[in-house]
Design an enzyme around this catalytic site. Sequence first.
Site, PDB file in Angstrom:
ATOM      1  N   GLY A  72     -22.487 -26.314  -1.607  1.00 42.59           N
ATOM      2  CA  GLY A  72     -21.143 -26.129  -1.077  1.00 42.59           C
ATOM      3  C   GLY A  72     -20.740 -27.291  -0.189  1.00 42.59           C
ATOM      4  O   GLY A  72     -21.307 -28.387  -0.268  1.00 42.59           O
ATOM      5  N   SER A 101     -11.188 -25.735   6.300  1.00 44.79           N
ATOM      6  CA  SER A 101     -12.552 -26.268   6.358  1.00 44.79           C
ATOM      7  C   SER A 101     -13.599 -25.174   6.277  1.00 44.79           C
ATOM      8  O   SER A 101     -14.797 -25.459   6.186  1.00 44.79           O
ATOM      9  CB  SER A 101     -12.756 -27.070   7.650  1.00 44.79           C
ATOM     10  N   CYS A 114     -21.841 -24.770  13.859  1.00 41.35           N
ATOM     11  CA  CYS A 114     -21.010 -25.932  14.174  1.00 41.35           C
ATOM     12  C   CYS A 114     -20.487 -25.841  15.607  1.00 41.35           C
ATOM     13  O   CYS A 114     -20.504 -26.826  16.358  1.00 41.35           O
ATOM     14  CB  CYS A 114     -19.867 -26.065  13.176  1.00 41.35           C
TER      15      CYS A 114
END
Length: 324
Positions: A19, A167, A136
């Site tokens: 991905g 995103s 993240c």
Amino acid sequence: MATATSGTGKTKVAVIGSGNIGTDLMIKILRTSEVLEIAAMVGIDAESDGLARARRLKVATTHEGIDGLLRMPEFDDIEIVFDATSAGAHARNDELLRARGRRVIDLTPAAIGPYVVPPVNLDAHLDAPNINMVTCGGQATIPIVAAVNAVTPVAYAEIVASIASKSAGPGTRANIDEFTETTASAIEKVGGAARGKAIIVLNPAEPPLVMRDTVYCLIGASDQATQDAVVASVTRMVDRVREYVPGYRLKQQVQIEEASADDPLRQLAPDGSEPAKVTVFLEVTGAAHYLPAYAGNLDIMTSAALRAGERLAQTLTQREGATA
């Protein structure tokens, strides 16, 4: 097992997960790493863009997941495996890889191994068979919490990670709950805060906005000397993160203010202290190796994983040389 290196002296690695994150990591390794060589790209969708791109770049591929990787002839030479699948899939992947002596770098929220944020605690976990790259939001904000905590204890830290909705792929969306739980836990265990909280916002704005993070830290001292030391520590930490994430920056100057008497957070501060709130605004622009520049949330994750992989490979090579 002995460290497997290519003819160029690089340590061979594999990426599981074709991905957004896995593909960006593959391209970072190919384009930028002087330490790692990608030997295999692994997915479960034969038609995925990540596997198609890997084939075009002459990287060996399989669309049969971890089982396919174990059957690949390239597997014998692979020393480190990056897992960019999902928290659910990671448990089995880790079990099979550890049984075969491979080191695992986990980019999912599974957190089987210790949390690692490179500028804070990477060197402390180079012997771990599995390390977890948190999230993240964690990679962007925990260095700041740790920087504040290095000066004065952080009683409470809260982070808000705002990322472009575009995103966030299916893996990110499926792991939202794990994201908040894992990040909050790492704020405490790695950042050093007594209590931590994490919030993620998927921003649907068009055109997409870059990743923005806000870090709030409650500290027990508001004197000028402490404030100056906190600002200096945060600034140094931002520079350290920028070494491997050039698009990471302070959006505004660090803000520090006394916690008012009616502030509900004040009750979390140590008794008898004069608490203050530290607020840090961050912005992360991606390097656009594979993903758009607005996807700084994915870029900081893959950049941190690459940093960890390179440091681990260097350590393994040094140890192999010392025992040769």
